[in-house]
Structures are given as C-alpha cells and as structure tokens.
Design a protein around this motif. Structure first.
Motif, short mmCIF file in Angstrom:
data_model
loop_
_atom_site.label_atom_id
_atom_site.label_comp_id
_atom_site.label_asym_id
_atom_site.label_seq_id
_atom_site.Cartn_x
_atom_site.Cartn_y
_atom_site.Cartn_z
N PHE A 362 0.84 -1.19 0.00
CA PHE A 362 0.00 0.00 0.00
C PHE A 362 0.88 1.25 0.00
CE2 PHE A 362 -3.76 -2.12 2.46
CZ PHE A 362 -4.21 -2.69 1.28
N THR A 363 0.66 2.15 -0.95
CA THR A 363 1.34 3.45 -0.97
C THR A 363 0.35 4.52 -1.41
OG1 THR A 363 2.12 3.03 -3.23
CG2 THR A 363 3.66 2.52 -1.43
N GLU A 364 0.76 5.77 -1.27
CA GLU A 364 -0.08 6.89 -1.69
C GLU A 364 0.81 8.06 -2.05
OE1 GLU A 364 -1.78 8.90 2.21
OE2 GLU A 364 -1.78 6.71 2.44
N ASN A 365 0.26 9.00 -2.81
CA ASN A 365 1.06 10.18 -3.14
C ASN A 365 1.09 11.13 -1.95
OD1 ASN A 365 -1.49 11.37 -3.19
ND2 ASN A 365 -1.30 12.21 -5.25
N THR A 366 1.98 12.12 -2.01
CA THR A 366 2.18 12.99 -0.85
C THR A 366 0.96 13.84 -0.54
OG1 THR A 366 3.23 14.62 -2.32
CG2 THR A 366 4.68 13.09 -1.13
N ALA A 367 0.14 14.10 -1.55
CA ALA A 367 -1.07 14.91 -1.33
C ALA A 367 -2.21 14.09 -0.74
CB ALA A 367 -1.51 15.55 -2.64
#
Length: 489
Positions: A362-367
């Motif tokens: 699981f990852t996500e962008n900084t925003a």
C-alpha cells in the motif's frame, strides 16, 4: 456535529436516566428483546431500536432492496439520504448456513450502483457477488447467493461497491447488516436465550438538508450513530449477559470502542467464531470490521458506550472521542451466568502447505489524493493477482505509507498470522478485514476454497478504494482460467 459534554453534565444525565428507569419500570423492564428477553427501559431519550429483519424460511430468503433518494430521519433530524427500502438503517438480512438468498435490487437513483455482501463466502461470479457489474438508473438486477452448509456464523454486512462511487454511496446510507445464524449453538445452555442487539455504527456529515457525499473528507466533523440513532439508550439488568453485534458499516472512519466498567468478551470476529473467547476493555474496529461480543450488566447505574480518540498516523486522521449510546443498568438483578472460555472449532492454517507467496504493498502520493497497490491504481480490466483453487497462499501486506489502512479481501476469509512480526494468537486468527499499521505489515494465509472467478482486494477506507487502492484477484482452477468467470464491465 459530534456532541461533547462536561463530566458533570454526563453524570447528571446518567442519574436522570437511571431515576427515570427506576421510577417508571417497577419490575425493571418493559417489552421483550428479539429472543423473548428484556427490552430497553422506558426512559427519557430514544430507546435503541434494532433494525427490522428479513428472515429466511425453509432455506430461502427472498427479498427486494430498492435504492432511492429519500428524506428520512437520521439521528435527531430529517435529511436527504441514499436509502435502502426507504431507510437510513435498512433491514438486517438474517440467514442460516446452507441458505439461498434471492435478492432483487432496484436502482432508482441517477447513478450506477450495485451490491456487495461483505465477508460472505459466496461465488464472485454473476448472479452472485459480482462487484464488477453496474445497475443503471431505473434498472434492476436479480442476485442469487448460495451459502455453503459449513458457512461461518456471525455478523456480516451489505453495501454498494460501485466503481469510484462506493464511498459516496455508503456514506449516503447504502449499507446494512447480515447475520448468519449459529453462534448460539456454541454458548452454554444458560446463555442461548440471551437478548441480542445490533450495534451498527454509521456516521454522516451534513450539507444543508442532506447527508454530504461529494466531496467527502474523512477528517471532517461527523455525526456518529448506532442503528441510525444518536445516543440511544440500551437497557440491561445487573448480572444479565447480552450479545452485541458490533459492526462498522460506514464509509471511512475508525472506532475505538470502550464501555467503562465493562469488558467486551469476543466470541466472533468478522463473522467467524473464535476458538477461545477473549476479553478486552477497548476494541479498535477498522473500517468494514465487526465483532460479536458478550456484555454483562454490572451494578445499577449508567455508563456510556464511547469511541475513544484514535489517530491513524501523521498522513491519516485524528478521530475525536464521542459518545455513541447510554447503557442503563437497572431492574431485577440476574444471577450472572458463567461466560464460556473454549468456544468454536475452526481450521488452523499454521501447518498448511504454502503454494505461493505474494506481497501486497500500500502506498499513496504525498497529497493523499491517489492511492496504489503495488504501484498501480485500480483497473477493472486488468488482473493483478492470480491464485489457484484448492491451495493455501501466504500474503505479506506491507503499508509503506504514514497512515493506517484497512485491508479486505472478497470471497475468502483469511488467517492473520502476524502483525509487524508479532504472531497473532492462534485461537482468534480468522478475519476478512484487518488493520495494517502505518509503516508496518501483516502476514495472512488464505485458503482458496469452493469458488473461482474474478474478485478484488482493497483498502476498506472507501475514499482510498475509490482513489485507486484496489486490485483484481483472479481465482482459477488448477488447469488455468476459471470457467464462466465474471469480467469487468
């Protein structure tokens, strides 16, 4: 808005409730519970109302669910909501292992929708739990689900799984409870007739005279409800034991349940009975998760079922403490029955032969506006994982983000082997939804049984799912591709 009261005000309210009960009840309680036990007391304030039920008969539950926009009572106000059968808290579907569910969904809203039976071990292929299909406006679809005769017994739920719209539709009201009967067979005889309550946790944000759905901010001020009621009263006698079905059936938020002076004795989690009953002062219920618990009445008085403050990480959300319900203990005392320790048999995959190992990241962008599984956002046309029917796999679910995520797999439940390298107790390993710590990991084992076809795994924080954190799993026969599998539409 979430209510906050001073300690003095809460004490005064509690004493008033207790006095109202004792003054008004005489012999203690009025009415009967769902199994013929006592109901909540006649006191000031709303009494907890368990949802209406649609119950199977002779192995069949035939039901119709109509999706439509209606102005309905939600908590203590009337708001436009996306309802099932005209209710913010729709009927509970109550079935037994081996039953067939014939369910017709009629869509009367101006956007696509569909239905997912969360946690049920049923086929992912049409006309069963196919979440890839879209029911158009003014169209209907006839679902047929066949539960295996050995289906685990406990609490499940049903909700919209429409592509890119599940958060909005569930937040708007599209969710209800499913009960697969059978937990009582594992209780000692003295407890098999106890009162049962559904504690369905839903929250709503307000925009004008409607429940807000677009845009939906997880961290915004929200109103938490139990069965669509705000701070209802639950009655219990001193020494009485009740069965509570705790279900987080909202779109995004977490709960950290606490009942001062009482403990939750867990007999099932995510619809799967435990091997040994375990007790806790607090229960963290991630998005989509459920616990079936025994609660015993203490000394006469009142206390609050509350959710404590909970922080999902520096990139996540800080949920404040809030009152959920008032527990009033009063009436004729009951001799406390012995609570079980050993409970239900269940399979242990500790020594299973592992056919394959997979890693889910699981990852996500900084925003915090795009969410990924293994570096890719969801595409219903693409198969991301393939697993073989009749095998057991071990998956490492790694969370490389700075907030917690709620991991869920359709079709097959899994055993939680460890969290951050710490083994999970073998007597209570079965889940279908589990919290993955920020910058942490869980290891699970999945036995692929009974059903082939395309299904999904995802974060059950539905905002995250809709923003990309979902992947397609294809379960195939040993010879290769599954026959008649459902395909993305």
């Amino acid at each position: 808005m979430t209510r906050s009261r001073s300690a003095a005000a809460r004490l005064a309210t509690g004493l008033a409730l207790a006095l109202a009960w004792l003054a008004g009840c005489g012999h203690g309680l009025s009415g009967t519970g769902p199994q013929g036990g006592p109901a909540s007391p006649a006191v000031a304030g709303p009494r907890l109302q368990d949802p209406p039920e649609l119950v199977s008969h002779d192995g069949l539950l035939r039901a119709t669910v109509i999706v439509e926009r209606r102005k309905v009572r939600v908590g203590d106000r009337r708001l436009w909501a996306t309802t099932y059968n005209g209710m913010y808290m729709p009927p509970t579907l109550r079935v037994r292992p081996g039953d067939r569910i014939d369910l017709t969904m009629i869509n009367r809203i101006d956007e696509d929708t569909n239905l997912h039976v969360h946690g049920l071990h049923v086929s992912p292929r049409s006309p069963s739990d196919d979440i890839f299909l879209a029911i158009k406006d003014n169209r209907s679809y006839h679902y047929v689900y066949r539960l295996p005769r050995n289906h685990p017994t406990g609490t499940y739920w049903y909700h919209s799984h429409a592509d890119m719209m599940s958060a909005a539709q569930v937040a708007g009201g599209e969710s209800g409870v499913i009960v697969v009967e059978g937990l009582r067979q594992y209780l000692p005889p003295s407890l098999r007739g106890i009162t049962e309550h559904t504690i369905a946790l839903k929250d709503f944000q307000v925009e004008g005279d409607a429940i807000k759905t677009h845009p939906l901010s997880i961290g915004a001020v929200t109103n938490r409800t139990v069965n669509g009621q705000e701070n209802p009263v639950i009655g219990i006698r001193p020494g009485e034991t009740q069965l509570w079905r705790l279900a987080n059936i909202g779109a995004n938020i977490y709960y950290k349940l606490h009942l001062p002076g009482h403990r939750f004795h867990v007999i099932a989690q995510d619809g799967h009975p435990v091997r040994r009953v375990w007790a806790a002062d607090t229960l963290v219920i991630a998005a989509g998760a459920r616990y079936d618990v025994l609660v015993r009445g203490g000394s006469p008085g009142t206390t609050r079922l509350e959710t404590l403050a909970y922080d999902t990480g520096k990139a996540g959300n800080r949920f404040p403490r809030a009152d959920l319900a008032t527990l009033v203990t009063a009436g004729t005392p009951v001799r406390p029955a012995a609570l079980p320790s050993a409970f239900a048999p269940n399979e242990d995959l500790s020594h299973a032969t592992i056919a394959a190992r997979k890693t889910v990241v699981f990852t996500e962008n900084t925003a915090g506006t795009v969410f990924y599984i293994n570096g890719r956002t969801y595409d219903p046309r693409r198969n991301d994982f393939t697993s073989v029917l009749g095998t057991v796999e071990e998956w490492t679910v790694r969370n490389d983000s700075d907030e917690e995520h709620s991991f869920h797999v359709h079709t097959n439940q899994f055993q939680l082997m460890s969290t951050n390298g710490r083994p999970h107790p073998p007597s209570r390993r079965w889940f279908d939804t589990v919290n993955v710590p920020a910058r942490g990991s869980v290891v699970v084992r999945i036995a692929f049984q009974d059903f082939t076809g395309r299904t999904v795994l995802h974060c059950h924080i539905l905002n995250h799912e809709d923003m990309g954190m979902m992947a397609v799993l294809d379960i195939v026969r040993p010879s290769g591709r599954s026959r008649g599998e459902s395909r993305g539409k």
